[in-house]
Design a protein around this motif. Structure first.
Motif, PDB file in Angstrom:
ATOM      1  N   GLY A 164       0.778  -1.220   0.000  1.00 41.08           N
ATOM      2  CA  GLY A 164       0.000   0.000   0.000  1.00 41.08           C
ATOM      3  C   GLY A 164       0.815   1.277   0.000  1.00 41.08           C
ATOM      4  O   GLY A 164       0.279   2.364   0.220  1.00 41.08           O
ATOM      5  N   GLN A 165       2.115   1.170  -0.299  1.00 37.78           N
ATOM      6  CA  GLN A 165       2.971   2.351  -0.351  1.00 37.78           C
ATOM      7  C   GLN A 165       2.879   3.041  -1.706  1.00 37.78           C
ATOM      8  O   GLN A 165       3.080   4.248  -1.828  1.00 37.78           O
ATOM      9  CB  GLN A 165       4.431   1.950  -0.067  1.00 37.78           C
ATOM     10  N   VAL A 166       2.563   2.259  -2.739  1.00 40.45           N
ATOM     11  CA  VAL A 166       2.528   2.743  -4.118  1.00 40.45           C
ATOM     12  C   VAL A 166       1.182   2.395  -4.742  1.00 40.45           C
ATOM     13  O   VAL A 166       0.643   1.309  -4.499  1.00 40.45           O
ATOM     14  CB  VAL A 166       3.669   2.094  -4.937  1.00 40.45           C
ATOM     15  N   ALA A 167       0.643   3.310  -5.553  1.00 41.20           N
ATOM     16  CA  ALA A 167      -0.673   3.090  -6.161  1.00 41.20           C
ATOM     17  C   ALA A 167      -0.601   2.344  -7.482  1.00 41.20           C
ATOM     18  O   ALA A 167      -1.523   1.596  -7.827  1.00 41.20           O
ATOM     19  CB  ALA A 167      -1.375   4.426  -6.371  1.00 41.20           C
ATOM     20  N   MET A 168       0.487   2.524  -8.252  1.00 42.31           N
ATOM     21  CA  MET A 168       0.575   1.925  -9.591  1.00 42.31           C
ATOM     22  C   MET A 168       2.020   1.517  -9.885  1.00 42.31           C
ATOM     23  O   MET A 168       2.956   2.244  -9.525  1.00 42.31           O
ATOM     24  CB  MET A 168       0.114   2.920 -10.667  1.00 42.31           C
ATOM     25  N   ILE A 169       2.178   0.395 -10.551  1.00 40.31           N
ATOM     26  CA  ILE A 169       3.481  -0.016 -11.067  1.00 40.31           C
ATOM     27  C   ILE A 169       3.274  -0.623 -12.458  1.00 40.31           C
ATOM     28  O   ILE A 169       2.219  -1.175 -12.751  1.00 40.31           O
ATOM     29  CB  ILE A 169       4.208  -1.045 -10.164  1.00 40.31           C
ATOM     30  N   THR A 170       4.272  -0.493 -13.311  1.00 39.33           N
ATOM     31  CA  THR A 170       4.286  -1.229 -14.577  1.00 39.33           C
ATOM     32  C   THR A 170       5.302  -2.350 -14.398  1.00 39.33           C
ATOM     33  O   THR A 170       6.506  -2.091 -14.314  1.00 39.33           O
ATOM     34  CB  THR A 170       4.665  -0.318 -15.756  1.00 39.33           C
ATOM     35  N   GLU A 171       4.812  -3.563 -14.313  1.00 37.19           N
ATOM     36  CA  GLU A 171       5.673  -4.696 -13.979  1.00 37.19           C
ATOM     37  C   GLU A 171       5.317  -5.906 -14.821  1.00 37.19           C
ATOM     38  O   GLU A 171       4.312  -5.925 -15.534  1.00 37.19           O
ATOM     39  CB  GLU A 171       5.534  -5.049 -12.492  1.00 37.19           C
ATOM     40  N   TRP A 172       6.169  -6.914 -14.724  1.00 38.81           N
ATOM     41  CA  TRP A 172       5.977  -8.135 -15.498  1.00 38.81           C
ATOM     42  C   TRP A 172       4.786  -8.928 -14.986  1.00 38.81           C
ATOM     43  O   TRP A 172       4.528  -9.002 -13.785  1.00 38.81           O
ATOM     44  CB  TRP A 172       7.236  -8.991 -15.448  1.00 38.81           C
ATOM     45  N   SER A 173       4.089  -9.563 -15.912  1.00 36.47           N
ATOM     46  CA  SER A 173       2.934 -10.388 -15.584  1.00 36.47           C
ATOM     47  C   SER A 173       3.288 -11.505 -14.605  1.00 36.47           C
ATOM     48  O   SER A 173       2.439 -11.969 -13.847  1.00 36.47           O
ATOM     49  CB  SER A 173       2.348 -10.987 -16.870  1.00 36.47           C
ATOM     50  N   ALA A 174       4.544 -11.922 -14.594  1.00 42.36           N
ATOM     51  CA  ALA A 174       4.971 -13.027 -13.737  1.00 42.36           C
ATOM     52  C   ALA A 174       4.832 -12.720 -12.250  1.00 42.36           C
ATOM     53  O   ALA A 174       4.848 -13.638 -11.424  1.00 42.36           O
ATOM     54  CB  ALA A 174       6.426 -13.387 -14.049  1.00 42.36           C
ATOM     55  N   PHE A 175       4.677 -11.444 -11.891  1.00 44.83           N
ATOM     56  CA  PHE A 175       4.575 -11.097 -10.468  1.00 44.83           C
ATOM     57  C   PHE A 175       3.140 -11.112  -9.960  1.00 44.83           C
ATOM     58  O   PHE A 175       2.901 -10.790  -8.783  1.00 44.83           O
ATOM     59  CB  PHE A 175       5.227  -9.737 -10.218  1.00 44.83           C
ATOM     60  N   TYR A 176       2.201 -11.491 -10.801  1.00 44.85           N
ATOM     61  CA  TYR A 176       0.804 -11.598 -10.366  1.00 44.85           C
ATOM     62  C   TYR A 176       0.653 -12.523  -9.154  1.00 44.85           C
ATOM     63  O   TYR A 176      -0.047 -12.160  -8.190  1.00 44.85           O
ATOM     64  CB  TYR A 176      -0.052 -12.081 -11.531  1.00 44.85           C
ATOM     65  N   PRO A 177       1.282 -13.707  -9.132  1.00 47.16           N
ATOM     66  CA  PRO A 177       1.128 -14.583  -7.960  1.00 47.16           C
ATOM     67  C   PRO A 177       1.616 -13.929  -6.668  1.00 47.16           C
ATOM     68  O   PRO A 177       1.021 -14.142  -5.609  1.00 47.16           O
ATOM     69  CB  PRO A 177       1.981 -15.806  -8.317  1.00 47.16           C
ATOM     70  N   THR A 178       2.696 -13.153  -6.737  1.00 47.24           N
ATOM     71  CA  THR A 178       3.204 -12.481  -5.538  1.00 47.24           C
ATOM     72  C   THR A 178       2.187 -11.483  -5.016  1.00 47.24           C
ATOM     73  O   THR A 178       1.975 -11.362  -3.800  1.00 47.24           O
ATOM     74  CB  THR A 178       4.527 -11.761  -5.857  1.00 47.24           C
ATOM     75  N   LEU A 179       1.546 -10.762  -5.928  1.00 45.06           N
ATOM     76  CA  LEU A 179       0.587  -9.728  -5.532  1.00 45.06           C
ATOM     77  C   LEU A 179      -0.743 -10.302  -5.060  1.00 45.06           C
ATOM     78  O   LEU A 179      -1.520  -9.606  -4.390  1.00 45.06           O
ATOM     79  CB  LEU A 179       0.355  -8.765  -6.704  1.00 45.06           C
ATOM     80  N   THR A 180      -1.027 -11.542  -5.384  1.00 42.74           N
ATOM     81  CA  THR A 180      -2.284 -12.167  -4.963  1.00 42.74           C
ATOM     82  C   THR A 180      -2.092 -13.125  -3.793  1.00 42.74           C
ATOM     83  O   THR A 180      -3.077 -13.688  -3.294  1.00 42.74           O
ATOM     84  CB  THR A 180      -2.933 -12.928  -6.133  1.00 42.74           C
ATOM     85  N   ASP A 181      -0.881 -13.296  -3.347  1.00 43.46           N
ATOM     86  CA  ASP A 181      -0.585 -14.196  -2.232  1.00 43.46           C
ATOM     87  C   ASP A 181      -0.725 -13.435  -0.912  1.00 43.46           C
ATOM     88  O   ASP A 181       0.019 -12.494  -0.652  1.00 43.46           O
ATOM     89  CB  ASP A 181       0.836 -14.743  -2.373  1.00 43.46           C
ATOM     90  N   PRO A 182      -1.671 -13.817  -0.050  1.00 39.46           N
ATOM     91  CA  PRO A 182      -1.861 -13.085   1.208  1.00 39.46           C
ATOM     92  C   PRO A 182      -0.641 -13.124   2.131  1.00 39.46           C
ATOM     93  O   PRO A 182      -0.528 -12.303   3.041  1.00 39.46           O
ATOM     94  CB  PRO A 182      -3.068 -13.794   1.848  1.00 39.46           C
TER      95      PRO A 182
END
Length: 450
Positions: free
Chosen positions: A276-294
């Motif tokens: 919650g420190q940053v509102a937007m990033i342009t990043e690789w699709s491969a990081f989706y699992p990291t962002l959805t992992d609680p």
């Protein structure tokens, strides 16, 4: 269905155990039979500490149990991977499988470090009858695995640049959708989403000096604005109006990015959004699992995914990823065992299990699966970008590693304000052309893109 059950099901298909299944093709591959002569062989490969590699590691026990082939992997930071592989090849080391980045394919192929797949694909005893090269996204197979019209590797751990954003932060700021253009992101969204007193920032661009600075930061702001690193004569195009506009806009965004952004790698950028420190990033699709992992992300249902914003030249997202190729230095039997593993790791048979474990497959069919499309919100924008994309987002020629170091140095200095955009562009252009001159790119003997 659990991940374990999905994994076993997919592997069973690959091993011809479920030949009667509706999903099975006319001729299922008996991988155990193919691997029998190589049982006990140990293969060596470098993996990265990223979701796609953790995903294949989860699936490895079934492969090893079925084939008797052992996969020894070493996890290495991306920034050190190319150097470590090159040293291994030059010393005739133990690597039997090469992990080949998009921009390393020319160097690895021209030095003879990797084998063309034609050496193995004609041997029915070790080749999956359902190999189906046409099942890969053509863009990926061409960009990651092909050089000079010859295919060396199969796409593995594939990326598209996406816009990940915090829907809740955007809503609180009065936005009901993500920015569609870079102009909107820079001039409307990012300023309104930045509050240094709360240590909240509108945007973060991973810009750590090294390949992250050169490829993920610097190059990302050339193509959408109509710029490019080089022109058709291989000379610097950084002083063009379009290239200067893109790099100037990157500099403009600095005020809405976290302090110390030039020391942020992918992990820091992803974590900034996740916490919650940053509102937007342009990043690789491969990081989706990291962002959805609680376990690693607090963003939860606030996570939004969209295509990268469009620039004046259109929507031209970043393209990245790797292929797996057979290392030429390995003994003959080891090469054949490596070919069996590479086919399995990139196969249609395990594609769904690989995606469910956190990987991003290069196979088209898996993204037509209704369950996959419904579960993973990154799929639609990622597939859309792969339908177009820019394989030359980063030049794939052998000179790239040396040029990347120059961009990393002076690109960082530009962001830090130690050089102006114009000064830094001139330095990069001059030094880059010196390298290309020495390597024969101005005598008509070499091609920029193969």
């Amino acid at each position: 269905m659990s991940l374990l059950r999905n994994t076993v099901s997919a592997l069973a298909l690959a091993l011809a155990v479920t030949a009667g299944s509706p999903q099975a093709k006319a001729e299922a591959w008996d991988i155990a039979k193919a691997a029998e002569p190589y049982k006990g062989t140990e293969l060596h490969v470098i993996f990265l500490d990223r979701p796609g590699y953790r995903a294949i590691i989860k699936l490895l026990p079934e492969f090893e149990k079925a084939t008797g082939i052992k996969i020894n992997y070493e996890i290495v930071p991306y920034e050190n991977t190319r150097e470590k592989e090159v040293l291994n090849f030059n010393s005739q080391g133990d690597l039997s499988i090469a992990l080949v980045d998009l921009v390393w394919i020319g160097e690895f192929a021209e030095n003879g470090w990797i084998q063309p797949i034609d050496k193995f694909a004609g041997d029915a005893s070790i080749t999956d009858p359902n190999l189906n090269l046409k099942g890969f996204f053509p863009l990926l197979l061409d960009a990651f695995g092909t050089w000079g019209g010859v295919t060396y590797g199969l796409p593995f751990d594939n990326y598209s640049g996406l816009l990940f954003y915090n829907k809740c932060m955007l809503k609180d700021a009065g936005f009901d959708k993500p920015p569609q253009t870079w102009d909107e992101l820079m001039n409307v969204y990012a300023p309104k989403l930045t509050n240094p007193e709360k240590k909240q920032y509108g945007y973060a661009l991973q810009s750590l000096r090294g390949e992250t600075q050169s490829a993920d930061s610097f190059m990302r702001f050339l193509w959408p604005f109509g710029g490019s690193l080089l022109d058709k004569s291989f000379h610097s195009n950084l002083m063009s109006k379009e290239s200067q506009e893109g790099l100037a806009n990157r500099q403009k965004l600095m005020k809405d990015m976290p302090p110390g952004i030039v020391s942020w790698d992918h992990a820091e950028a992803v974590n900034g959004l996740a916490q919650g420190q940053v509102a937007m990033i342009t990043e690789w699709s491969a990081f989706y699992p990291t962002l959805t992992d609680p376990k690693t992300s607090k963003i939860g249902d606030c996570l939004g995914v969209a295509p990268e914003p469009a620039g004046p030249a259109g929507r031209l997202p970043a393209l990245g990823g790797f292929s797996l190729a057979v290392a030429s230095q390995a003994p003959e039997a080891e090469q054949k065992a490596a070919w069996i593993f590479i086919q399995w790791a990139t196969s249609e048979a395990i594609a769904k299990s690989y995606v469910e474990a956190g990987g991003v497959s290069g196979r088209m069919a898996v993204y037509d699966d209704p369950q996959v499309k419904a579960t993973y919100t990154f799929v639609e924008p990622m597939v859309a970008s792969w339908q177009k994309g820019v394989p030359e987002f980063r030049p794939r020629f052998p000179a790239w590693p040396a040029i990347s170091e120059i961009i990393a140095e002076f690109g960082s200095k530009m962001m830090l304000g130690q050089l102006s955009v114009e000064e830094g562009s001139k330095e990069i252009g001059t030094r880059m052309e010196t390298i290309l001159q020495k390597e024969g790119y101005y005598d008509g003997k070499k091609k920029l893109l193969q």
